[in-house]
Design a protein around this motif. Structure first.
Motif, PDB file in Angstrom:
ATOM      1  N   GLY A   5       0.925  -1.238   0.034  1.00  0.00           N
ATOM      2  CA  GLY A   5      -0.063   0.037  -0.391  1.00  0.00           C
ATOM      3  C   GLY A   5       1.328   0.825  -0.279  1.00  0.00           C
ATOM      4  O   GLY A   5       0.499   2.351  -0.596  1.00  0.00           O
ATOM      5  N   LEU A   6       1.943   0.526   0.613  1.00  0.00           N
ATOM      6  CA  LEU A   6       2.982   1.929   0.997  1.00  0.00           C
ATOM      7  C   LEU A   6       3.446   2.370  -0.869  1.00  0.00           C
ATOM      8  O   LEU A   6       3.801   3.549  -0.981  1.00  0.00           O
ATOM      9  CB  LEU A   6       3.839   1.955   1.640  1.00  0.00           C
ATOM     10  CG  LEU A   6       4.797   3.636   1.975  1.00  0.00           C
ATOM     11  CD1 LEU A   6       4.442   4.721   3.097  1.00  0.00           C
ATOM     12  CD2 LEU A   6       6.480   3.050   2.791  1.00  0.00           C
ATOM     13  N   LEU A   7       3.562   1.543  -1.440  1.00  0.00           N
ATOM     14  CA  LEU A   7       4.570   1.615  -3.394  1.00  0.00           C
ATOM     15  C   LEU A   7       3.278   2.061  -3.717  1.00  0.00           C
ATOM     16  O   LEU A   7       3.781   2.692  -4.421  1.00  0.00           O
ATOM     17  CB  LEU A   7       5.541   0.249  -3.142  1.00  0.00           C
ATOM     18  CG  LEU A   7       6.412   0.595  -2.352  1.00  0.00           C
ATOM     19  CD1 LEU A   7       7.140  -1.151  -2.180  1.00  0.00           C
ATOM     20  CD2 LEU A   7       7.204   1.371  -2.643  1.00  0.00           C
ATOM     21  N   GLU A   8       1.919   2.065  -3.838  1.00  0.00           N
ATOM     22  CA  GLU A   8       1.370   1.886  -4.748  1.00  0.00           C
ATOM     23  C   GLU A   8       0.920   2.900  -4.027  1.00  0.00           C
ATOM     24  O   GLU A   8       0.801   4.449  -5.553  1.00  0.00           O
ATOM     25  CB  GLU A   8       0.109   1.213  -4.508  1.00  0.00           C
ATOM     26  CG  GLU A   8      -1.248   1.055  -4.572  1.00  0.00           C
ATOM     27  CD  GLU A   8      -2.220   0.128  -4.822  1.00  0.00           C
ATOM     28  OE1 GLU A   8      -3.503   0.574  -5.410  1.00  0.00           O
ATOM     29  OE2 GLU A   8      -2.171  -0.354  -4.347  1.00  0.00           O
ATOM     30  N   ASP A   9       0.957   3.942  -3.139  1.00  0.00           N
ATOM     31  CA  ASP A   9       0.945   5.097  -2.857  1.00  0.00           C
ATOM     32  C   ASP A   9       2.052   6.147  -3.388  1.00  0.00           C
ATOM     33  O   ASP A   9       1.493   7.510  -3.973  1.00  0.00           O
ATOM     34  CB  ASP A   9       0.759   5.784  -1.432  1.00  0.00           C
ATOM     35  CG  ASP A   9       0.258   7.414  -1.505  1.00  0.00           C
ATOM     36  OD1 ASP A   9      -1.011   7.563  -1.461  1.00  0.00           O
ATOM     37  OD2 ASP A   9       1.158   7.479  -0.613  1.00  0.00           O
ATOM     38  N   ALA A  10       3.056   5.954  -2.833  1.00  0.00           N
ATOM     39  CA  ALA A  10       3.996   6.997  -3.408  1.00  0.00           C
ATOM     40  C   ALA A  10       4.161   6.457  -4.549  1.00  0.00           C
ATOM     41  O   ALA A  10       4.188   7.621  -5.823  1.00  0.00           O
ATOM     42  CB  ALA A  10       4.995   6.106  -3.113  1.00  0.00           C
ATOM     43  N   PHE A  11       4.107   5.552  -5.989  1.00  0.00           N
ATOM     44  CA  PHE A  11       4.117   5.569  -7.114  1.00  0.00           C
ATOM     45  C   PHE A  11       2.850   6.453  -7.527  1.00  0.00           C
ATOM     46  O   PHE A  11       2.533   6.802  -8.427  1.00  0.00           O
ATOM     47  CB  PHE A  11       4.174   4.384  -7.867  1.00  0.00           C
ATOM     48  CG  PHE A  11       5.329   3.778  -8.338  1.00  0.00           C
ATOM     49  CD1 PHE A  11       6.101   3.922  -8.607  1.00  0.00           C
ATOM     50  CD2 PHE A  11       5.975   2.458  -6.921  1.00  0.00           C
ATOM     51  CE1 PHE A  11       6.993   3.589  -8.565  1.00  0.00           C
ATOM     52  CE2 PHE A  11       6.960   2.344  -7.163  1.00  0.00           C
ATOM     53  CZ  PHE A  11       8.354   2.442  -7.696  1.00  0.00           C
ATOM     54  N   GLY A  12       1.449   6.187  -7.272  1.00  0.00           N
ATOM     55  CA  GLY A  12       0.727   7.384  -7.190  1.00  0.00           C
ATOM     56  C   GLY A  12       0.812   8.523  -7.271  1.00  0.00           C
ATOM     57  O   GLY A  12       0.307   9.112  -7.777  1.00  0.00           O
ATOM     58  N   ARG A  13       1.611   9.186  -6.467  1.00  0.00           N
ATOM     59  CA  ARG A  13       1.236  10.216  -6.630  1.00  0.00           C
ATOM     60  C   ARG A  13       2.909  10.619  -7.358  1.00  0.00           C
ATOM     61  O   ARG A  13       2.327  11.925  -8.282  1.00  0.00           O
ATOM     62  CB  ARG A  13       2.763  10.638  -5.471  1.00  0.00           C
ATOM     63  CG  ARG A  13       2.150  10.888  -4.159  1.00  0.00           C
ATOM     64  CD  ARG A  13       2.644  10.383  -2.186  1.00  0.00           C
ATOM     65  NE  ARG A  13       1.641  10.019  -1.515  1.00  0.00           N
ATOM     66  CZ  ARG A  13       1.169  11.023  -0.493  1.00  0.00           C
ATOM     67  NH1 ARG A  13       1.696  11.924  -0.096  1.00  0.00           N
ATOM     68  NH2 ARG A  13      -0.003  10.783   0.361  1.00  0.00           N
ATOM     69  N   VAL A  14       3.747   9.792  -8.595  1.00  0.00           N
ATOM     70  CA  VAL A  14       4.387  10.107  -9.272  1.00  0.00           C
ATOM     71  C   VAL A  14       3.308  10.319 -10.733  1.00  0.00           C
ATOM     72  O   VAL A  14       3.435  11.231 -11.526  1.00  0.00           O
ATOM     73  CB  VAL A  14       5.458   9.158  -9.665  1.00  0.00           C
ATOM     74  CG1 VAL A  14       6.113   8.972 -10.968  1.00  0.00           C
ATOM     75  CG2 VAL A  14       6.450   8.874  -9.043  1.00  0.00           C
ATOM     76  N   HIS A  15       2.213   9.211 -10.871  1.00  0.00           N
ATOM     77  CA  HIS A  15       1.296   9.398 -11.930  1.00  0.00           C
ATOM     78  C   HIS A  15       0.535  10.970 -12.031  1.00  0.00           C
ATOM     79  O   HIS A  15       0.172  10.925 -13.011  1.00  0.00           O
ATOM     80  CB  HIS A  15       0.558   7.713 -11.174  1.00  0.00           C
ATOM     81  CG  HIS A  15      -0.305   7.575 -12.614  1.00  0.00           C
ATOM     82  ND1 HIS A  15      -1.352   8.377 -12.168  1.00  0.00           N
ATOM     83  CD2 HIS A  15      -0.529   7.577 -13.659  1.00  0.00           C
ATOM     84  CE1 HIS A  15      -2.662   7.773 -13.357  1.00  0.00           C
ATOM     85  NE2 HIS A  15      -1.542   7.078 -14.079  1.00  0.00           N
ATOM     86  N   GLU A  16      -0.450  10.869 -10.721  1.00  0.00           N
ATOM     87  CA  GLU A  16      -0.923  12.410 -10.396  1.00  0.00           C
ATOM     88  C   GLU A  16       0.353  13.371 -11.430  1.00  0.00           C
ATOM     89  O   GLU A  16      -0.351  14.323 -12.467  1.00  0.00           O
ATOM     90  CB  GLU A  16      -1.376  12.876  -9.504  1.00  0.00           C
ATOM     91  CG  GLU A  16      -1.967  11.542  -8.355  1.00  0.00           C
ATOM     92  CD  GLU A  16      -2.876  11.958  -7.573  1.00  0.00           C
ATOM     93  OE1 GLU A  16      -2.061  12.893  -6.601  1.00  0.00           O
ATOM     94  OE2 GLU A  16      -2.968  10.600  -7.216  1.00  0.00           O
ATOM     95  N   ALA A  17       1.200  13.676 -10.578  1.00  0.00           N
ATOM     96  CA  ALA A  17       1.751  14.565 -10.619  1.00  0.00           C
ATOM     97  C   ALA A  17       2.348  14.640 -12.722  1.00  0.00           C
ATOM     98  O   ALA A  17       3.124  15.583 -12.987  1.00  0.00           O
ATOM     99  CB  ALA A  17       3.702  14.664 -10.264  1.00  0.00           C
ATOM    100  N   VAL A  18       3.072  13.294 -12.831  1.00  0.00           N
ATOM    101  CA  VAL A  18       3.038  13.227 -14.593  1.00  0.00           C
ATOM    102  C   VAL A  18       1.912  14.097 -15.060  1.00  0.00           C
ATOM    103  O   VAL A  18       2.278  14.771 -15.957  1.00  0.00           O
ATOM    104  CB  VAL A  18       2.944  12.263 -15.122  1.00  0.00           C
ATOM    105  CG1 VAL A  18       3.521  11.474 -16.106  1.00  0.00           C
ATOM    106  CG2 VAL A  18       5.234  11.589 -14.264  1.00  0.00           C
TER     107      VAL A  18
END
Length: 171
Positions: A5-18
């Motif tokens: 869940g932590l990694l999913e959230d972190a990569f989700g933040r990259v996705h949103e920023a992109v």
């Protein structure tokens, strides 16, 4: 929250920023450098996505989506298929031209594959050594955090470049 869940959230933040950095921009704006020697948004997003694809595919034991799903052919960049942008000269940076649809399509595919992989991970998986050529050896946890950190830095640069370009077009 578990490690997946932590990694999913972190990569989700990259996705949103992109998406925030790219959506609504035309190919010319994506390819424009916001200043002399600065990297354009298209290159930044392509590069951060290539790094994520390359590194996650390696630790997941699968082929990169860049070739497996034909993104290298779709974007048709004048670069070797193995190129991730590391050490690019200004000429190579300028060669990365793509539209928002293509950039986001590739990024979304990599993001989906990344989430599929990290959702399989448990805490013990993060201690697995994935690169013994470094001292200390690089574990899966360290590699994934490194990808998130690098991606977020480049996504932030893309957002900053967008702000500079938009401000410059209004004056």
């Amino acid at each position: 929250m578990d490690c997946a869940g932590l990694l999913e959230d972190a990569f989700g933040r990259v996705h949103e920023a992109v998406h925030e950095a790219v959506e609504g921009l035309d190919e010319e704006t994506l390819a424009a450098a916001p200043g002399p020697g600065a990297n354009p948004i298209a290159w930044l997003v392509w590069h951060l996505t290539r790094i994520q694809d390359d590194h996650v595919a390696d630790v997941a034991g699968r082929e990169q989506l860049w070739t497996a799903q034909g993104w290298a052919d779709r974007l048709d960049l004048p670069l070797p298929h193995t190129d991730t942008g590391y050490g690019h000269t200004p000429d190579r940076v300028a060669a990365v031209r793509a539209g928002a649809r293509e950039l986001l399509g590739y990024h979304d595919a990599v993001h989906t594959a990344t989430l599929e992989y990290v959702r399989t991970l448990g805490p013990d998986d993060l201690d697995r050594v994935v690169d013994a050529s470094w001292t200390p050896a690089v574990t899966l946890g360290v590699r994934l955090v490194s990808v998130v950190a690098d991606d977020l830095q480049h996504a932030g640069q893309a957002a900053y470049a967008r702000g500079l370009l938009e401000r410059g077009t209004r004056t």
